[in-house]
Design a protein around this motif. Sequence first.
Motif, short mmCIF file in Angstrom:
data_model
loop_
_atom_site.label_atom_id
_atom_site.label_comp_id
_atom_site.label_asym_id
_atom_site.label_seq_id
_atom_site.Cartn_x
_atom_site.Cartn_y
_atom_site.Cartn_z
N SER A 1 0.71 -1.33 0.06
CA SER A 1 0.06 0.16 0.01
C SER A 1 0.93 1.24 -0.15
O SER A 1 0.36 2.02 -0.63
CB SER A 1 -0.98 0.10 1.14
N GLU B 1 1.76 6.73 -6.96
CA GLU B 1 0.59 7.64 -7.05
C GLU B 1 1.35 9.17 -7.09
O GLU B 1 1.05 10.02 -7.99
CB GLU B 1 -0.62 7.76 -6.29
N LEU C 1 -6.30 -3.98 -6.48
CA LEU C 1 -5.57 -2.86 -7.05
C LEU C 1 -6.32 -2.12 -7.82
O LEU C 1 -6.85 -2.80 -8.85
CB LEU C 1 -4.18 -3.57 -7.52
N GLY D 1 -2.21 0.85 -10.12
CA GLY D 1 -1.44 0.24 -9.16
C GLY D 1 -1.13 -1.20 -9.60
O GLY D 1 0.15 -1.42 -9.49
N LEU E 1 2.41 1.68 -3.55
CA LEU E 1 1.46 2.34 -4.37
C LEU E 1 0.96 3.63 -4.41
O LEU E 1 0.84 4.58 -5.05
CB LEU E 1 0.21 1.44 -4.47
#
Length: 147
Positions: A58, A65, A96, A100, A61
């Motif tokens: 997480s 971003e 996801l 992602g 990701l």
Amino acid sequence: MTQTARNQWVWSLSCDWIKRNQNVLITGKSGTGKTWLGCCLGMQAIRNGISVSYRMVSRILEEFELAHLEGTTPRLRAYYKRADLLILDDFGVSKLKATGKHDLLELLDDRIGDRASHRAFWAVLATKNDLTPLHINVGAGDQRCRF
């Protein structure tokens, strides 16, 4: 602990699996020690002179971003490629997003694609799901991520 399990544990701590270009996938229910075991493998790799990077999927990701917004995605991918061992924790826990999936698969592909080089890049993946949900969470349509 059976003799086979003991032998596998000793083999894992020797870091031979890294030298032999193998990955590790740790699965199990919540609270069974997947993260702890992944960290033990990482600490042993460090003791053997192997560089290690530990990240929760997480968090990676989130970093991707932000990198997309800042235009620094290639730099971030290069950063994660530098470590000899990449430990990804809580892999496949949640579904996801398309970006992602792309970022994570590109990251793994970058590392797998360098197997022919003199420097090895391997990953420890820890997930509380079995392989079927892992494929569903990562895969798209008929394409599946296989390790």
